[in-house]
Design an enzyme around this catalytic site. Sequence first.
Site, mmCIF file in Angstrom:
data_model
loop_
_atom_site.group_PDB
_atom_site.id
_atom_site.type_symbol
_atom_site.label_atom_id
_atom_site.label_comp_id
_atom_site.label_asym_id
_atom_site.label_seq_id
_atom_site.Cartn_x
_atom_site.Cartn_y
_atom_site.Cartn_z
ATOM 1 N N CYS A 31 0.802 -1.230 0.000
ATOM 2 C CA CYS A 31 0.000 0.000 0.000
ATOM 3 C C CYS A 31 0.833 1.277 0.000
ATOM 4 C CB CYS A 31 -0.920 0.008 1.218
ATOM 5 S SG CYS A 31 -2.154 -1.274 1.153
HETATM 6 N N1 LIG Z 1 -2.591 -5.963 1.873
HETATM 7 C C1 LIG Z 1 -3.024 -4.879 2.464
HETATM 8 O O1 LIG Z 1 -2.624 -4.585 3.575
HETATM 9 C C2 LIG Z 1 -4.048 -3.975 1.818
HETATM 10 C C3 LIG Z 1 -4.705 -3.043 2.637
HETATM 11 C C4 LIG Z 1 -5.650 -2.219 2.081
HETATM 12 C C5 LIG Z 1 -5.895 -2.291 0.714
HETATM 13 N N2 LIG Z 1 -5.232 -3.187 -0.071
HETATM 14 C C6 LIG Z 1 -5.569 -3.233 -1.496
HETATM 15 O O2 LIG Z 1 -6.396 -4.356 -1.728
HETATM 16 C C7 LIG Z 1 -6.114 -4.915 -3.021
HETATM 17 C C8 LIG Z 1 -5.713 -6.379 -2.869
HETATM 18 O O3 LIG Z 1 -4.527 -6.459 -2.099
HETATM 19 P P1 LIG Z 1 -4.065 -7.782 -1.387
HETATM 20 O O4 LIG Z 1 -2.989 -7.384 -0.446
HETATM 21 O O5 LIG Z 1 -5.232 -8.544 -0.856
HETATM 22 O O6 LIG Z 1 -3.438 -8.575 -2.634
HETATM 23 P P2 LIG Z 1 -3.002 -10.112 -2.703
HETATM 24 O O7 LIG Z 1 -1.968 -10.206 -3.752
HETATM 25 O O8 LIG Z 1 -2.739 -10.624 -1.322
HETATM 26 O O9 LIG Z 1 -4.318 -10.845 -3.206
HETATM 27 C C9 LIG Z 1 -4.878 -10.639 -4.460
HETATM 28 C C10 LIG Z 1 -5.440 -11.963 -4.962
HETATM 29 O O10 LIG Z 1 -6.097 -11.706 -6.196
HETATM 30 C C11 LIG Z 1 -5.884 -12.813 -7.041
HETATM 31 N N3 LIG Z 1 -6.181 -12.397 -8.414
HETATM 32 C C12 LIG Z 1 -5.450 -11.608 -9.223
HETATM 33 N N4 LIG Z 1 -6.105 -11.402 -10.385
HETATM 34 C C13 LIG Z 1 -7.272 -12.080 -10.305
HETATM 35 C C14 LIG Z 1 -8.375 -12.238 -11.182
HETATM 36 N N5 LIG Z 1 -8.402 -11.644 -12.376
HETATM 37 N N6 LIG Z 1 -9.394 -13.006 -10.788
HETATM 38 C C15 LIG Z 1 -9.369 -13.617 -9.576
HETATM 39 N N7 LIG Z 1 -8.364 -13.488 -8.687
HETATM 40 C C16 LIG Z 1 -7.324 -12.716 -9.045
HETATM 41 C C17 LIG Z 1 -4.453 -13.208 -6.767
HETATM 42 O O11 LIG Z 1 -4.201 -14.545 -7.151
HETATM 43 C C18 LIG Z 1 -4.380 -13.016 -5.245
HETATM 44 O O12 LIG Z 1 -4.717 -14.198 -4.539
HETATM 45 C C19 LIG Z 1 -5.010 -4.047 -3.613
HETATM 46 O O13 LIG Z 1 -5.599 -3.035 -4.401
HETATM 47 C C20 LIG Z 1 -4.381 -3.409 -2.392
HETATM 48 O O14 LIG Z 1 -3.775 -2.176 -2.692
HETATM 49 C C21 LIG Z 1 -4.326 -4.045 0.467
#
Ligand SMILES: NC(=O)c1ccc[n+]([C@@H]2O[C@H](COP(=O)([O-])OP(=O)(O)OC[C@H]3O[C@@H](n4cnc5c(N)ncnc54)[C@H](O)[C@@H]3O)[C@@H](O)[C@H]2O)c1
Length: 435
Positions: free
Chosen positions: A274
Amino acid sequence: MDSSQGVLERIRTRQARIGVIGLGYVGLPLAVEFARHGFDVTGFDVDNVKTAQINAGESYIPDVPEADLRAVVASGRLRASSDMSKLADMDAIDICVPTPLRKTRDPDLSYVVLAVEAVAASLRRGQLIILESTTYPGTTEEVVQPMLEAKGLKPDIDFLLAFSPERVDPGNQQYTTKNIPKIIGGVGPASTEAACALYGAAVDRVVPVSSTRVAEMVKLLENTFRAVNIGLVNEIALMCHKMDIGVWEVIDAAKTKPFGFMPFYPGPGLGGHCIPIDPFYLSWKARQNGFECRFIELAGHINSSMPHYVVERVGDALNCVRKSINGSRIHLFGVAYKRDVNDMRESPALDILELLSKRGARLSYSDPFVPELRHHDQVLSSIEVRQVLQEAPDCGVICTDHSVFDYDAIVGSGLLVVDTRNALKGRDAPTIFRL
Ligand SMILES: NC(=O)c1ccc[n+]([C@@H]2O[C@H](COP(=O)([O-])OP(=O)(O)OC[C@H]3O[C@@H](n4cnc5c(N)ncnc54)[C@H](O)[C@@H]3O)[C@@H](O)[C@H]2O)c1
């Protein structure tokens, strides 16, 4: 009954079937929370390993206790699939896929686009679609909405569309998906109402705002606030070092002020998915509108220089014992981007590893959360702290202040140590080099 009334009724009676696309740090806790509140939830992920693990009741996200996951899977309220055609059966769909940056530091919306294509392929009247992935203001209306409208359905009338930023803080025991207020902005009043009803059924507090753009901007304000304040305190740390003032003591004293000050801490650089990334989504969009975000650029510049500063401190420490980085055995304590998590994304430890390796150091690491680490064509394995201390490397660097490390043993061993996190607070020894 119009389409929004249908979904509202199904949410109220817990009959709504919820799909969560992207089962990572954000999507999996959310899916489990909805299932725990009585909804029928299907998680969708392109990663078959993750879907298999979920269906076997195995949690790969530290914030999701395995017992909670197993309970909702066993009760039949949560399952995972990579078959996107099942999206057609969902009443509400949450999109939680990654939003990284390209090498050029431009937003990479390719994951969002792929997920929305999958949703659009089977979009039907009455579905509620919510984007949670962090992104620049305008994404929901300018990118997502046209892709869904192309199916011939009208937003806020035939289908409902909202943006609700995820604010989860991995590793934080006090604030979790359940008790972090949820910001919600729909493309119209029906969308906002439906999204508020959905989240209101599973989280303690919802905060409706007037548009998707406001909701998108809220998240970027929050993360830019952190990036800029961390940049400021990192600069103060560099300044204090020049003036021989202990920055940690300064912050501890400053934070006794009960108003108008909030402590941020210096460190080896930004990490995670992030803070190092999101502000650049904002500055990219601002540039499209002819506006230059100077604070964001400056903070990015200072924060990304921190691994270089850490390496300089390692050089200082080794110099005191007449050694050089070149040829020394240097051990990193912690490589995850922050305490007590297994997330390596954008971890500054990787930059430090690379910079030290380029200078000829022989490297090893300990991280109970990261058993293996790939560095170029080499795979490094985490080493127990006890064993490290027996082997007595030339210098240790505390990159991540995991709570399980035995800091007394580290200091007691007489190891030369560069502490980038103030993990050795309260301990004093000539072998300790603080940031
Ligand atoms: N990790 C954090 O602390 C956090 C906090 C707030 C916001 N976010 C935001 O949330 C979003 C997700 O982050 P995250 O940390 O959960 O990511 P992550 O990489 O942990 O998880 C994302 C998942 O999406 C899957 N994926 C990718 N493309 C796909 C598709 N087309 N169809 C189905 N599945 C798909 C991946 O395989 C993965 O398992 C991002 O935009 C991030 O900026 C993350």
